[in-house]
Design a protein around this motif. Structure first.
Motif, PDB file in Angstrom:
ATOM      1  N   GLY A 138      11.980  -9.103   1.623  1.00 31.76           N
ATOM      2  CA  GLY A 138      11.255  -8.173   2.182  1.00 31.76           C
ATOM      3  C   GLY A 138      11.874  -6.621   1.934  1.00 31.76           C
ATOM      4  N   GLU A 139      12.774  -6.372   0.900  1.00 31.04           N
ATOM      5  CA  GLU A 139      13.290  -5.175   0.825  1.00 31.04           C
ATOM      6  C   GLU A 139      12.510  -4.141  -0.070  1.00 31.04           C
ATOM      7  N   PHE A 140      11.307  -4.544  -0.642  1.00 29.95           N
ATOM      8  CA  PHE A 140      10.580  -3.616  -1.508  1.00 29.95           C
ATOM      9  C   PHE A 140       9.713  -2.594  -0.331  1.00 29.95           C
ATOM     10  N   VAL A 141       9.296  -1.448  -0.901  1.00 26.51           N
ATOM     11  CA  VAL A 141       8.675  -0.536  -0.109  1.00 26.51           C
ATOM     12  C   VAL A 141       7.391  -1.240   0.126  1.00 26.51           C
ATOM     13  N   ALA A 142       6.757  -1.091   1.473  1.00 31.00           N
ATOM     14  CA  ALA A 142       5.551  -1.715   1.831  1.00 31.00           C
ATOM     15  C   ALA A 142       4.855  -0.878   2.763  1.00 31.00           C
ATOM     16  N   LEU A 143       3.610  -0.833   2.638  1.00 25.90           N
ATOM     17  CA  LEU A 143       2.648  -0.350   3.774  1.00 25.90           C
ATOM     18  C   LEU A 143       2.396  -1.374   4.645  1.00 25.90           C
ATOM     19  N   ASP A 144       3.056  -1.550   5.700  1.00 25.58           N
ATOM     20  CA  ASP A 144       2.671  -2.678   6.637  1.00 25.58           C
ATOM     21  C   ASP A 144       1.817  -2.370   7.918  1.00 25.58           C
ATOM     22  N   PHE A 145       1.084  -1.352   7.762  1.00 26.21           N
ATOM     23  CA  PHE A 145       0.119  -0.892   9.065  1.00 26.21           C
ATOM     24  C   PHE A 145      -0.787  -2.015   9.361  1.00 26.21           C
ATOM     25  N   VAL A 146      -1.496  -2.453   8.235  1.00 27.06           N
ATOM     26  CA  VAL A 146      -2.568  -3.365   8.632  1.00 27.06           C
ATOM     27  C   VAL A 146      -1.899  -4.767   8.828  1.00 27.06           C
ATOM     28  N   PRO A 147      -0.878  -5.251   8.266  1.00 29.70           N
ATOM     29  CA  PRO A 147      -0.351  -6.747   8.754  1.00 29.70           C
ATOM     30  C   PRO A 147       0.311  -6.731  10.140  1.00 29.70           C
ATOM     31  N   THR A 148       0.757  -5.361  10.699  1.00 31.24           N
ATOM     32  CA  THR A 148       1.041  -5.455  11.972  1.00 31.24           C
ATOM     33  C   THR A 148       0.027  -5.746  12.963  1.00 31.24           C
ATOM     34  N   LEU A 149      -1.205  -5.438  12.310  1.00 30.86           N
ATOM     35  CA  LEU A 149      -2.334  -5.559  13.262  1.00 30.86           C
ATOM     36  C   LEU A 149      -3.053  -6.703  13.452  1.00 30.86           C
ATOM     37  N   LEU A 150      -2.584  -8.034  12.321  1.00 37.45           N
ATOM     38  CA  LEU A 150      -3.127  -9.114  12.231  1.00 37.45           C
ATOM     39  C   LEU A 150      -2.352 -10.179  12.919  1.00 37.45           C
ATOM     40  N   SER A 151      -3.145 -11.092  13.292  1.00 36.90           N
ATOM     41  CA  SER A 151      -2.435 -12.414  13.513  1.00 36.90           C
ATOM     42  C   SER A 151      -1.542 -13.090  12.529  1.00 36.90           C
TER      43      SER A 151
END
Length: 193
Positions: free
Chosen positions: A75-88
């Motif tokens: 998981g060391e690539f740059v990622a936009l994780d705003f949406v995944p943090t909102l999901l189950s």
């Protein structure tokens, strides 16, 4: 580190990851060893190893493509994780599976083109290895430079395996057995009235 979203991978995947780590470590050790020999030869002996830079460059190319997949799996690539943090967890996996399709398509396309490109250089040899081998045996080694260029195909194929392995490792049967559409949106945090 194993978390709820990344459980411990099966033995075959752990073995594969360990093999890639060992190969990457060997590449790095060779690069460091060759560069130390180059510095010693240049500044102590007063002569340069004319093949050192070229050989280190090729090893670095292979090293890069080997650790590319490891970086993805950690998981060391740059990622936009705003949406995944909102999901189950279920919907995170579904999102990951949907996003894996264009990623795998791109990796496959680039691996195919990388192989095609490497095939064009089948008759050209690696000068550094020819020089080393010829100085040891009297005849050039004749190893095709295709083996350097095919690193793109191998590296991107390994990257695709990491994407697939990540989906497999994070997949759990309870996702399909208890699939509930209301898990698509997070529960409201408070009353707005």
């Amino acid at each position: 580190m194993t978390t709820a979203s990344h459980p411990k991978p099966p033995l075959i995947i752990r073995g594969y990851l360990q093999t890639v780590r060992v190969l990457a470590g060997l590449c790095m050790a060779l690069i460091v060893g060759i560069m130390i020999a180059q510095v010693f030869a240049r500044y102590v002996v007063g002569d340069s190893l004319i093949w050192a830079e070229e050989l280190c460059r090729y090893l670095l190319i292979w090293l890069t493509f080997l650790v590319l997949g490891l970086a993805y799996s950690r998981g060391e690539f740059v990622a936009l994780d705003f949406v995944p943090t909102l999901l189950s967890p279920r919907w995170k996996w579904v999102l990951s599976a949907v996003m894996a399709v264009p990623i795998l398509f791109f990796l496959g396309l680039m691996a195919w083109n990388g192989y095609d490109y490497a095939a064009r250089f089948d008759r050209q040899t690696i000068p550094a290895l020819d020089f080393i081998w010829e100085s040891l045996t009297g005849a050039p080694l004749g190893l095709s430079i295709r083996w350097v260029y095919v690193s793109v195909t191998v590296g991107l194929s390994l990257m695709a395996l990491h994407v697939i392995a990540d989906l497999i490792v994070r997949f759990r049967p309870e996702f399909l057995n208890n699939f509930d559409p209301k898990d698509a949106a997070p529960a409201p945090s408070g009353d707005l009235s």
